[in-house]
Enzyme design. Structure first.
Site, PDB file in Angstrom:
ATOM      1  N   PRO A 197       9.468   4.627 -11.151  1.00 24.48           N
ATOM      2  CG  PRO A 197       8.677   6.053 -12.835  1.00 24.48           C
ATOM      3  CD  PRO A 197       9.872   5.794 -11.958  1.00 24.48           C
ATOM      4  CD  GLU A 241      12.511   1.119  -5.633  1.00 25.46           C
ATOM      5  OE1 GLU A 241      12.580   0.873  -4.413  1.00 25.46           O
ATOM      6  OE2 GLU A 241      13.172   2.036  -6.174  1.00 25.46           O
ATOM      7  NE  ARG A 242       7.619   5.145  -5.513  1.00 21.85           N
ATOM      8  CZ  ARG A 242       7.901   6.442  -5.445  1.00 21.85           C
ATOM      9  NH1 ARG A 242       7.550   7.255  -6.435  1.00 21.85           N
ATOM     10  NH2 ARG A 242       8.549   6.916  -4.396  1.00 21.85           N
ATOM     11  N   GLY A 282     -10.058 -19.173   9.700  1.00 15.98           N
ATOM     12  CA  GLY A 282     -10.343 -19.363  11.117  1.00 15.98           C
ATOM     13  C   GLY A 282      -9.066 -19.475  11.927  1.00 15.98           C
TER      14      GLY A 282
END
Length: 380
Positions: free
Chosen positions: A241, A243-244, A340
């Site tokens: 958890p 780490e994420r 662009g």
């Protein structure tokens, strides 16, 4: 109630000074060399940016408030230093967590002081050729030999794998009820039988060294075992958890930085006699991006607070990871379009952000795996 307090903002000034002096001027050189010099890690340690979570008795700051790490990530994102942010996250958010949560006194006293000083860089080795994120398909094995372990196998896609001094390795150590059991090992890269493969060429994160690792019948002492034998899945689940959450936060702040660069660019750039930002399409697109970022920050700040309260579950971590990394793709892509043709030029930070962002939906578990985790939770 604000997310940061005065202490966080005072810390931000130190981090910003470090980033502007030690990071921003050298980003192009690091990309060219495919490596971040170790002196950068040591300097970060000296100014109190590295090893925040490491206990004071081991030379760290002993700070449990994850918001200080959030500040570091924001300031690195501000200049587009995604490679350093990634390496520091593995070091401070992942490996330090495993050592402080599951490590023995000997393991902690051996590695944490050098990690706190920046003299040691760490990595974690889970992914394998042919298995990827499928932990149950892991082929690397560790077999007991008396008081030792015999480690054999290979890993790939290892962050800091080319430069790390110590690696936490996941390996199969048996089976139970037909399912493989995993264990974790602390492996110094000086151990006989350890070798690094080629430094992997990647689409982005060019300064962040990623490598293949091989373990050729390495003999490890019994003290190399990290945590409990056969409890590797549990240990991994315990740490994933955060780490994420770390990946999600890096994604959000990178997207916010890209948005800020783009607002400034569209105010300065003219087309057909008007500023780019004065076209309705530009303003509408920026309005959409701004709203998505604000809504996502509110969710992610709440997730950080849940982590601070000890209440961040695997499902919320998965939600944060997939949503924020996919948002990063959308925002950075839209921002490049608003630049662009100049957005395609490597001298502009949006170009580096574009190629660095792509890996985010893959590392730490793909978007599809995150949705599977969430879906299984919903299904009960």
């Amino acid at each position: 109630m604000t997310f940061y307090d005065d202490d966080h903002e005072a810390f931000r000034e130190s981090v910003r000074t470090f980033v502007d002096r030690e990071v921003r001027p050298d980003l192009d050189d690091w990309d060219r060399d495919g490596l971040i010099p170790r002196d950068v890690w040591r300097t970060a340690a000296k100014v109190g940016i590295l090893g925040l979570r490491i206990p004071e008795q081991y030379g760290g700051a002993g700070v449990s408030d994850y918001r200080f790490r959030c500040v570091v990530q924001e300031e690195l994102a501000r200049v587009g230093a995604a490679s350093l942010a990634s390496g520091m996250s593995i070091n401070d958010d992942v490996v330090v967590g495993y050592l402080t949560r599951f490590g023995t006194e000997e393991q902690q006293s051996t590695w944490l002081p050098s990690m706190a000083s920046g003299d040691v860089v760490a990595s974690i080795a889970m992914s394998e050729p042919g298995a990827g994120s499928d932990m149950r398909g892991m082929r690397t094995t560790a077999v007991r030999e008396g008081d030792s372990w015999r480690l054999a196998g290979s890993k790939t896609f290892i962050t800091s794998g080319y430069s790390s001094d110590v690696v936490i390795v996941a390996a199969r150590t048996g089976t139970k009820e037909g399912r493989p059991q995993l264990s974790l090992f602390v492996v110094p890269t000086t151990t006989a039988g350890f070798s690094r493969g080629r430094k992997l060429g990647k689409i982005g994160l060019h300064a962040q060294d990623t490598a293949e690792l091989a373990f050729d019948d390495m003999l490890l002492p019994s003290t190399a075992l990290l945590g409990e034998e056969g409890r590797g899945f549990h240990h991994l689940t315990n740490q994933l958890p955060l780490e994420r959450l770390s990946i999600a936060w890096r994604a959000l702040v990178a997207a916010e930085a890209a948005f800020a660069w783009t607002v400034e660019y569209t105010k300065e750039r003219t087309a057909f006699g008007s500023r780019v930002i004065d076209f309705q399409n530009s303003r509408f697109r920026l309005a959409e991006l701004s709203t998505e970022l604000d809504v996502t920050r509110a969710f992610l700040e709440r997730a950080v607070q849940r982590y601070l309260d000890g209440d961040l579950d695997a499902t919320t971590g998965a939600k944060a990871k997939w949503w924020c990394t996919e948002l990063q793709q959308r925002v950075v892509n839209a921002c490049l379009q608003l630049h662009g043709g100049y957005g395609y030029m490597s001298e502009y930070p949006i170009a580096r952000a574009f190629i660095d962002a792509r890996v985010q939906t893959l590392v730490g578990g793909t978007t599809e795996i995150m949705k599977e985790i969430i879906g299984r939770d919903i299904a009960g």
